[in-house]
Scaffold this motif. Structure first.
Motif, PDB file in Angstrom:
ATOM      1  N   THR A  15       1.146  24.443 -13.412  1.00  0.00           N
ATOM      2  CA  THR A  15       1.744  24.702 -12.097  1.00  0.00           C
ATOM      3  C   THR A  15       3.039  25.490 -12.258  1.00  0.00           C
ATOM      4  OG1 THR A  15       0.773  22.666 -11.235  1.00  0.00           O
ATOM      5  CG2 THR A  15       2.653  23.548 -10.032  1.00  0.00           C
ATOM      6  N   GLN A  16       3.891  25.020 -13.162  1.00  0.00           N
ATOM      7  CA  GLN A  16       5.169  25.717 -13.355  1.00  0.00           C
ATOM      8  C   GLN A  16       4.962  27.105 -13.946  1.00  0.00           C
ATOM      9  OE1 GLN A  16       7.729  23.038 -15.620  1.00  0.00           O
ATOM     10  NE2 GLN A  16       8.560  22.215 -13.710  1.00  0.00           N
ATOM     11  N   ALA A  17       3.986  27.233 -14.840  1.00  0.00           N
ATOM     12  CA  ALA A  17       3.745  28.544 -15.456  1.00  0.00           C
ATOM     13  C   ALA A  17       3.345  29.579 -14.401  1.00  0.00           C
ATOM     14  CB  ALA A  17       2.664  28.418 -16.530  1.00  0.00           C
ATOM     15  N   ALA A  18       2.732  29.116 -13.307  1.00  0.00           N
ATOM     16  CA  ALA A  18       2.326  30.038 -12.235  1.00  0.00           C
ATOM     17  C   ALA A  18       3.444  30.238 -11.215  1.00  0.00           C
ATOM     18  CB  ALA A  18       1.077  29.496 -11.537  1.00  0.00           C
ATOM     19  N   GLY A  19       4.606  29.626 -11.461  1.00  0.00           N
ATOM     20  CA  GLY A  19       5.739  29.812 -10.557  1.00  0.00           C
ATOM     21  C   GLY A  19       5.751  28.850  -9.385  1.00  0.00           C
ATOM     22  N   LEU A  20       4.935  27.800  -9.472  1.00  0.00           N
ATOM     23  CA  LEU A  20       4.876  26.790  -8.401  1.00  0.00           C
ATOM     24  C   LEU A  20       5.616  25.527  -8.830  1.00  0.00           C
ATOM     25  CD1 LEU A  20       1.061  27.190  -7.722  1.00  0.00           C
ATOM     26  CD2 LEU A  20       2.896  28.025  -6.277  1.00  0.00           C
ATOM     27  N   ILE A  21       5.909  24.698  -7.850  1.00  0.00           N
ATOM     28  CA  ILE A  21       6.664  23.464  -8.147  1.00  0.00           C
ATOM     29  C   ILE A  21       5.712  22.268  -8.124  1.00  0.00           C
ATOM     30  CG2 ILE A  21       8.520  21.946  -7.342  1.00  0.00           C
ATOM     31  CD1 ILE A  21       9.761  24.432  -5.995  1.00  0.00           C
ATOM     32  N   PRO A  22       5.573  21.569  -9.258  1.00  0.00           N
ATOM     33  CA  PRO A  22       4.721  20.373  -9.236  1.00  0.00           C
ATOM     34  C   PRO A  22       5.423  19.196  -8.570  1.00  0.00           C
ATOM     35  CG  PRO A  22       5.617  20.731 -11.450  1.00  0.00           C
ATOM     36  CD  PRO A  22       6.128  21.858 -10.583  1.00  0.00           C
ATOM     37  N   VAL A  23       4.656  18.451  -7.796  1.00  0.00           N
ATOM     38  CA  VAL A  23       5.136  17.181  -7.232  1.00  0.00           C
ATOM     39  C   VAL A  23       4.380  16.110  -8.016  1.00  0.00           C
ATOM     40  CG1 VAL A  23       5.328  15.753  -5.154  1.00  0.00           C
ATOM     41  CG2 VAL A  23       5.467  18.258  -4.977  1.00  0.00           C
ATOM     42  N   VAL A  24       5.040  15.555  -9.012  1.00  0.00           N
ATOM     43  CA  VAL A  24       4.380  14.623  -9.934  1.00  0.00           C
ATOM     44  C   VAL A  24       4.419  13.232  -9.310  1.00  0.00           C
ATOM     45  CG1 VAL A  24       4.442  13.602 -12.229  1.00  0.00           C
ATOM     46  CG2 VAL A  24       5.082  16.008 -11.928  1.00  0.00           C
ATOM     47  N   CYS A  25       3.221  12.675  -9.060  1.00  0.00           N
ATOM     48  CA  CYS A  25       3.133  11.374  -8.390  1.00  0.00           C
ATOM     49  C   CYS A  25       3.050  10.252  -9.421  1.00  0.00           C
ATOM     50  CB  CYS A  25       1.898  11.324  -7.493  1.00  0.00           C
ATOM     51  SG  CYS A  25       1.857  12.632  -6.255  1.00  0.00           S
ATOM     52  N   VAL A  26       3.848   9.216  -9.189  1.00  0.00           N
ATOM     53  CA  VAL A  26       3.842   8.041 -10.054  1.00  0.00           C
ATOM     54  C   VAL A  26       3.899   6.798  -9.167  1.00  0.00           C
ATOM     55  CG1 VAL A  26       5.003   9.228 -11.980  1.00  0.00           C
ATOM     56  CG2 VAL A  26       6.385   8.042 -10.258  1.00  0.00           C
ATOM     57  N   GLY A  27       3.588   5.652  -9.733  1.00  0.00           N
ATOM     58  CA  GLY A  27       3.677   4.409  -8.964  1.00  0.00           C
ATOM     59  C   GLY A  27       2.841   3.331  -9.604  1.00  0.00           C
ATOM     60  N   GLU A  28       3.297   2.104  -9.445  1.00  0.00           N
ATOM     61  CA  GLU A  28       2.651   0.982 -10.127  1.00  0.00           C
ATOM     62  C   GLU A  28       1.605   0.303  -9.241  1.00  0.00           C
ATOM     63  OE1 GLU A  28       5.511   0.870  -8.653  1.00  0.00           O
ATOM     64  OE2 GLU A  28       5.528  -0.986  -7.490  1.00  0.00           O
ATOM     65  N   PRO A  29       0.521  -0.189  -9.844  1.00  0.00           N
ATOM     66  CA  PRO A  29      -0.421  -1.027  -9.087  1.00  0.00           C
ATOM     67  C   PRO A  29       0.207  -2.403  -8.780  1.00  0.00           C
ATOM     68  CG  PRO A  29      -1.321  -0.425 -11.264  1.00  0.00           C
ATOM     69  CD  PRO A  29       0.111   0.019 -11.224  1.00  0.00           C
TER      70      PRO A  29
END
Ligand code: PEP
Length: 241
Positions: A112-126
């Motif tokens: 994503t970053q290599a293409a010039g876009l911004i990743p929205v990295v999702c995290v969270g616990e079960p």
């Protein structure tokens, strides 16, 4: 002051008529300044939402590969062709249903970053991890492993799995504590990191999150399908600026 970032995740829960209805209502609403509103439609509908007033575009997923023989996948460079600025990576539904590991999420974020876009990295616990008292260490591990080797231009979305689509949002205090921990863990590498909260955000509970310390915006699923409700959430975030 960080501009609140409010992302609508439509998942696979809208059809073309629904997109047109959203557009008609959204475009008739007054502009909201001082926030960044973003919509993540299903990939085939990206062309339908281009030019929606005051809305940036986000993809819901991206391939970890650059190009080539990957039937059904969408490359990051293709998303730029449709005017995307953001890409959701590692949404818990994809971690659960498509078996996306932290390593795969990190690779997608890198593409994503290599293409010039911004990743929205999702995290969270079960929920069982939270009831066992391990939520913080679990999320720390996800964050560190999913963001390995990433450049600074990224966003994290903290979305406790038990809060997504359940109607049971985290309390603003629980969310705020996790956001501050995520920022502390990554402070050396990403001093300006934006962290969004997601999980059963609605017009009537969103202000508690946007006013809480460490929460820089929202990732909204179900309540973003109606333009009226998403506009109200965005307007409330503006008020909390
Ligand atoms: C999501 O899918 O990212 C999400 C937060 O969904 P909901 O708002 O419906 O809980």
């Amino acid at each position: 002051m960080i501009t609140p970032l409010i992302i609508a995740n439509w998942k696979m829960a809208i059809d073309a008529d629904g997109v047109e209805a959203f557009k008609a209502t959204w475009n008739a609403k007054p502009s909201i300044h001082g926030i960044e509103a973003v919509v993540a439609p299903p990939a085939p509908y990206l062309p339908l939402v281009q030019g929606l007033s005051q809305l940036s575009l986000c993809a819901q997923n991206v391939s970890e590969n650059e190009q080539g023989a990957h039937t059904g996948e969408v490359a990051a460079s293709m998303l730029t062709d449709f005017g995307c600025q953001y890409v959701l990576v590692g949404h818990s539904e994809r971690r659960q249903n498509q078996g996306e590991t932290n390593a795969i999420v990190a690779q997608k974020a890198k593409r994503t970053q290599a293409a010039g876009l911004i990743p929205v990295v999702c995290v969270g616990e079960p929920s069982h991890i939270r009831s066992e008292g391990h939520a913080t260490s679990y999320v720390r591990d996800q964050v560190l492993s999913s963001c390995e080797d990433l450049a600074e231009d990224l966003v994290i979305a903290y979305e406790p799995v038990w809060a997504i689509g359940s109607g049971e949002a985290a309390s603003a205090q629980v969310a705020s504590e996790m956001h501050l921990d995520i920022k502390a863990v990554l402070a050396d590498r990403y001093p300006e990191l934006r962290v969004l909260y997601g999980g059963s955000v609605k017009p009537d509970n969103c202000a508690a999150f946007t006013m809480a310390t460490g929460i820089d915006g929202l990732l909204v699923g179900g309540a973003s399908l109606s333009a009226e409700s998403f506009w109200n959430i965005c307007a409330s975030a503006k008020g909390a600026e």
